[in-house]
Design a protein around this motif. Structure first.
Motif, PDB file in Angstrom:
ATOM      1  N   HIS A  67       0.831  -1.208   0.000  1.00 14.78           N
ATOM      2  CA  HIS A  67       0.000   0.000   0.000  1.00 14.78           C
ATOM      3  C   HIS A  67       0.861   1.252   0.000  1.00 14.78           C
ATOM      4  O   HIS A  67       1.704   1.435   0.894  1.00 14.78           O
ATOM      5  N   GLY A  68       0.617   2.125  -0.964  1.00 14.07           N
ATOM      6  CA  GLY A  68       1.371   3.368  -1.054  1.00 14.07           C
ATOM      7  C   GLY A  68       1.198   4.281   0.139  1.00 14.07           C
ATOM      8  O   GLY A  68       2.090   5.072   0.476  1.00 14.07           O
ATOM      9  N   VAL A  69       0.064   4.167   0.831  1.00  6.97           N
ATOM     10  CA  VAL A  69      -0.210   5.038   1.970  1.00  6.97           C
ATOM     11  C   VAL A  69       0.746   4.794   3.140  1.00  6.97           C
ATOM     12  O   VAL A  69       0.836   5.610   4.059  1.00  6.97           O
ATOM     13  N   VAL A  70       1.501   3.700   3.098  1.00 12.92           N
ATOM     14  CA  VAL A  70       2.508   3.432   4.128  1.00 12.92           C
ATOM     15  C   VAL A  70       3.510   4.578   4.221  1.00 12.92           C
ATOM     16  O   VAL A  70       4.084   4.843   5.287  1.00 12.92           O
ATOM     17  N   ALA A  71       3.714   5.301   3.122  1.00 11.55           N
ATOM     18  CA  ALA A  71       4.634   6.445   3.118  1.00 11.55           C
ATOM     19  C   ALA A  71       4.215   7.536   4.096  1.00 11.55           C
ATOM     20  O   ALA A  71       5.038   8.386   4.474  1.00 11.55           O
ATOM     21  N   GLU A  72       2.958   7.497   4.543  1.00 11.72           N
ATOM     22  CA  GLU A  72       2.453   8.515   5.479  1.00 11.72           C
ATOM     23  C   GLU A  72       2.709   8.141   6.931  1.00 11.72           C
ATOM     24  O   GLU A  72       2.239   8.844   7.844  1.00 11.72           O
ATOM     25  N   GLY A  73       3.431   7.066   7.186  1.00 10.56           N
ATOM     26  CA  GLY A  73       3.752   6.686   8.565  1.00 10.56           C
ATOM     27  C   GLY A  73       2.593   6.086   9.323  1.00 10.56           C
ATOM     28  O   GLY A  73       2.448   6.317  10.526  1.00 10.56           O
ATOM     29  N   VAL A  74       1.777   5.274   8.646  1.00 14.13           N
ATOM     30  CA  VAL A  74       0.566   4.718   9.271  1.00 14.13           C
ATOM     31  C   VAL A  74       0.767   3.318   9.828  1.00 14.13           C
ATOM     32  O   VAL A  74      -0.178   2.725  10.347  1.00 14.13           O
ATOM     33  N   ALA A  76       3.341   0.425  12.073  1.00 16.81           N
ATOM     34  CA  ALA A  76       4.460   0.230  13.008  1.00 16.81           C
ATOM     35  C   ALA A  76       5.576  -0.593  12.376  1.00 16.81           C
ATOM     36  O   ALA A  76       6.671  -0.673  12.927  1.00 16.81           O
ATOM     37  N   TYR A  77       5.297  -1.215  11.227  1.00 13.51           N
ATOM     38  CA  TYR A  77       6.275  -2.076  10.566  1.00 13.51           C
ATOM     39  C   TYR A  77       6.634  -1.521   9.193  1.00 13.51           C
ATOM     40  O   TYR A  77       5.797  -0.883   8.532  1.00 13.51           O
ATOM     41  N   PRO A  78       7.848  -1.768   8.715  1.00 10.99           N
ATOM     42  CA  PRO A  78       8.229  -1.338   7.365  1.00 10.99           C
ATOM     43  C   PRO A  78       7.540  -2.188   6.300  1.00 10.99           C
ATOM     44  O   PRO A  78       7.135  -3.326   6.550  1.00 10.99           O
ATOM     45  N   GLN A  79       7.449  -1.637   5.087  1.00 12.09           N
ATOM     46  CA  GLN A  79       6.751  -2.318   4.006  1.00 12.09           C
ATOM     47  C   GLN A  79       7.378  -3.663   3.649  1.00 12.09           C
ATOM     48  O   GLN A  79       6.680  -4.583   3.202  1.00 12.09           O
ATOM     49  N   ASP A  80       8.679  -3.816   3.854  1.00 11.01           N
ATOM     50  CA  ASP A  80       9.351  -5.077   3.513  1.00 11.01           C
ATOM     51  C   ASP A  80       8.751  -6.276   4.238  1.00 11.01           C
ATOM     52  O   ASP A  80       8.916  -7.424   3.787  1.00 11.01           O
ATOM     53  N   VAL A  81       8.057  -6.033   5.342  1.00  9.58           N
ATOM     54  CA  VAL A  81       7.470  -7.147   6.088  1.00  9.58           C
ATOM     55  C   VAL A  81       6.438  -7.895   5.237  1.00  9.58           C
ATOM     56  O   VAL A  81       6.255  -9.102   5.398  1.00  9.58           O
ATOM     57  N   THR A  82       5.797  -7.202   4.292  1.00  8.70           N
ATOM     58  CA  THR A  82       4.814  -7.889   3.451  1.00  8.70           C
ATOM     59  C   THR A  82       5.468  -9.036   2.687  1.00  8.70           C
ATOM     60  O   THR A  82       5.024 -10.188   2.769  1.00  8.70           O
ATOM     61  N   TRP A  83       6.534  -8.744   1.934  1.00  8.01           N
ATOM     62  CA  TRP A  83       7.150  -9.825   1.149  1.00  8.01           C
ATOM     63  C   TRP A  83       7.848 -10.846   2.043  1.00  8.01           C
ATOM     64  O   TRP A  83       7.866 -12.044   1.723  1.00  8.01           O
ATOM     65  N   GLN A  84       8.379 -10.371   3.179  1.00  2.69           N
ATOM     66  CA  GLN A  84       9.023 -11.315   4.094  1.00  2.69           C
ATOM     67  C   GLN A  84       8.016 -12.302   4.666  1.00  2.69           C
ATOM     68  O   GLN A  84       8.315 -13.500   4.837  1.00  2.69           O
ATOM     69  N   GLY A 174       0.016  -1.808   6.052  1.00  3.63           N
ATOM     70  CA  GLY A 174      -0.788  -0.632   5.712  1.00  3.63           C
ATOM     71  C   GLY A 174      -2.233  -0.942   5.391  1.00  3.63           C
ATOM     72  O   GLY A 174      -3.033  -0.017   5.199  1.00  3.63           O
ATOM     73  N   ASN A 175      -2.598  -2.240   5.348  1.00  6.54           N
ATOM     74  CA  ASN A 175      -3.959  -2.520   4.881  1.00  6.54           C
ATOM     75  C   ASN A 175      -5.051  -2.256   5.916  1.00  6.54           C
ATOM     76  O   ASN A 175      -6.218  -2.158   5.549  1.00  6.54           O
ATOM     77  N   THR A 176      -4.703  -2.100   7.198  1.00  5.61           N
ATOM     78  CA  THR A 176      -5.759  -1.682   8.133  1.00  5.61           C
ATOM     79  C   THR A 176      -6.158  -0.231   7.866  1.00  5.61           C
ATOM     80  O   THR A 176      -7.303   0.156   8.125  1.00  5.61           O
ATOM     81  N   THR A 177      -5.233   0.563   7.341  1.00  7.99           N
ATOM     82  CA  THR A 177      -5.562   1.947   6.982  1.00  7.99           C
ATOM     83  C   THR A 177      -6.530   1.959   5.808  1.00  7.99           C
ATOM     84  O   THR A 177      -7.530   2.699   5.817  1.00  7.99           O
ATOM     85  N   ALA A 178      -6.256   1.148   4.800  1.00 11.95           N
ATOM     86  CA  ALA A 178      -7.162   1.041   3.658  1.00 11.95           C
ATOM     87  C   ALA A 178      -8.532   0.527   4.095  1.00 11.95           C
ATOM     88  O   ALA A 178      -9.574   1.055   3.692  1.00 11.95           O
ATOM     89  N   ALA A 179      -8.537  -0.488   4.952  1.00  9.93           N
ATOM     90  CA  ALA A 179      -9.804  -1.065   5.408  1.00  9.93           C
ATOM     91  C   ALA A 179     -10.617  -0.063   6.224  1.00  9.93           C
ATOM     92  O   ALA A 179     -11.843   0.012   6.097  1.00  9.93           O
ATOM     93  N   ALA A 180      -9.939   0.719   7.066  1.00 11.25           N
ATOM     94  CA  ALA A 180     -10.640   1.728   7.871  1.00 11.25           C
ATOM     95  C   ALA A 180     -11.252   2.806   6.977  1.00 11.25           C
ATOM     96  O   ALA A 180     -12.370   3.273   7.227  1.00 11.25           O
ATOM     97  N   ALA A 181     -10.531   3.187   5.921  1.00 17.23           N
ATOM     98  CA  ALA A 181     -11.070   4.186   4.991  1.00 17.23           C
ATOM     99  C   ALA A 181     -12.295   3.636   4.261  1.00 17.23           C
ATOM    100  O   ALA A 181     -13.310   4.338   4.093  1.00 17.23           O
ATOM    101  N   LEU A 182     -12.231   2.373   3.825  1.00 17.63           N
ATOM    102  CA  LEU A 182     -13.383   1.747   3.171  1.00 17.63           C
ATOM    103  C   LEU A 182     -14.572   1.670   4.119  1.00 17.63           C
ATOM    104  O   LEU A 182     -15.720   1.941   3.735  1.00 17.63           O
ATOM    105  N   MET A 183     -14.309   1.304   5.358  1.00 20.55           N
ATOM    106  CA  MET A 183     -15.370   1.205   6.365  1.00 20.55           C
ATOM    107  C   MET A 183     -16.052   2.560   6.558  1.00 20.55           C
ATOM    108  O   MET A 183     -17.289   2.663   6.579  1.00 20.55           O
TER     109      MET A 183
END
Length: 346
Positions: A67-74, A76-84, A174-183
């Motif tokens: 999720h690109g919105v991770v750049a906004e500091g949303v 606690a973990y870095p984006q690399d955790v997704t692929w890891q 970052g997907n809880t941020t996306a989910a909260a926005a959808l909600m």
């Protein structure tokens, strides 16, 4: 692209509902004494239009995306955790691997849009739309074409499954941020009630996430239609799950719904096809703030409440034995007549 049309179970022939009620009530037990399992047996029977339903080759699909919105500091973990974590799934080391194997459930991992090149890998379905969505704090997360492509991939993936039970899991920093926005956009619930700690944000981090979503929803204030909302705020993994859910219900499969992010995908699907909720078994109520209210917005009652907030489809795997129990009592338990047990007097 034509989306599936899902019939309401309320429109099923009346004889099916009556036959199921008789079959359940005629088992050697006081009326209603198996509680939620009776409702679950009735639901599966109505989905399959049978008094002898069966669960064949259950599978959990874990959709991963960045999720690109991770750049906004949303997060606690870095984006690399997704692929890891995708690598961890493929190596069999995650909670969902343990729980799926424990309960005899097949597991498939889907790269919907991870910012990493995995290459061809056993157990990984490559359906990458792009290396993560764009930052919805500044522009729509995905184009309309990307959103349609993700929906189509989700539908096609369901068509490859041999069974009739599908569970949904996800991974994406970052997907809880996306989910909260959808909600917020689709259920009309204030942002502050939609935002939680996600992977472990502090109070300051939660406030930051809330501010980012509030600013983004103001930026995209004119977006209202469900698919437009999905494109503006969603993730590739969320959109792909939405498409998969719609196809699965069209095929009269039982849908096992996991936690906060998976339920946000269902919320989109339900705004498109309200009858999809009839086909859903809600595995649990997440410990993530907002999930309970999202379930209430869907009129859903979860089976479990274990304070889970891991995702991955773990709640689906844990709820699967209850689904088996409901179908097994309906198919295998003796009737009063067959067991020669006296029924309750009038």
């Amino acid at each position: 692209m034509t989306l599936p049309t899902i019939p309401s179970l309320l429109d099923a022939p009346a004889g099916v509902a009556a036959a199921l009620a008789h079959a359940i009530d005629n088992k050697t037990k006081p009326l209603g004494s198996l509680g939620r399992l009776e409702a679950l047996a009735r639901q599966v029977g109505m989905i399959q239009q049978s008094t002898a339903p069966e669960l064949r080759e259950p599978a959990i699909l874990v959709f991963a995306g960045d999720h690109g919105v991770v750049a906004e500091g949303v997060s606690a973990y870095p984006q690399d955790v997704t692929w890891q974590m995708v690598e961890n799934f493929l190596a069999g080391g995650a909670a969902i691997n343990v729980f799926a194997a424990q309960n005899g459930c097949a597991l498939r991992v889907v790269d919907a849009g991870v910012a990493h090149d995995f290459g061809p890998r056993p157990g990984l379905a490559d359906r990458k739309i792009a290396k993560g969505t764009r930052n919805f704090a500044h522009e729509a997360a995905m184009t309309a074409d990307q959103c349609r492509q993700a929906l189509a991939h989700g539908m096609a993936l369901v068509d490859t499954l041999p069974g009739n039970v599908i569970g949904f899991g996800e991974m994406g920093i970052g997907n809880t941020t996306a989910a909260a926005a959808l909600m917020h956009k689709l259920a009309g619930i204030p942002v502050a009630q939609c935002v939680g700690a996600g992977t472990g944000l502090t109070a300051d981090g939660i406030r930051r996430k809330q501010q980012v979503i509030e600013a983004a929803t103001a930026l995209h204030a004119g977006v209202e239609a469900p698919l437009d909302v999905l494109a503006a705020f969603g993730g590739f993994e969320i959109a792909m799950m939405t498409g998969a859910m719609l196809r699965a219900a069209e095929r009269r499969m039982v849908l096992l719904i996991d936690g906060f992010i998976v339920t946000s995908a269902l919320l989109v699907a339900a705004r498109l096809q309200p009858a999809i909720v009839d086909y859903c078994v809600f595995a649990h109520c997440s410990g993530e703030q907002g999930h309970r209210q999202m379930l209430e917005a869907l009129g859903a009652r979860p089976l479990l409440d274990l304070d889970l907030r891991l995702g991955e489809g773990t709640g689906c795997a844990l709820a699967l034995p209850l689904l088996h129990a409901a179908v097994n009592f309906l198919n295998r338990m003796a009737t009063f007549e067959s067991a020669q047990v006296s029924e309750q007097s009038a």
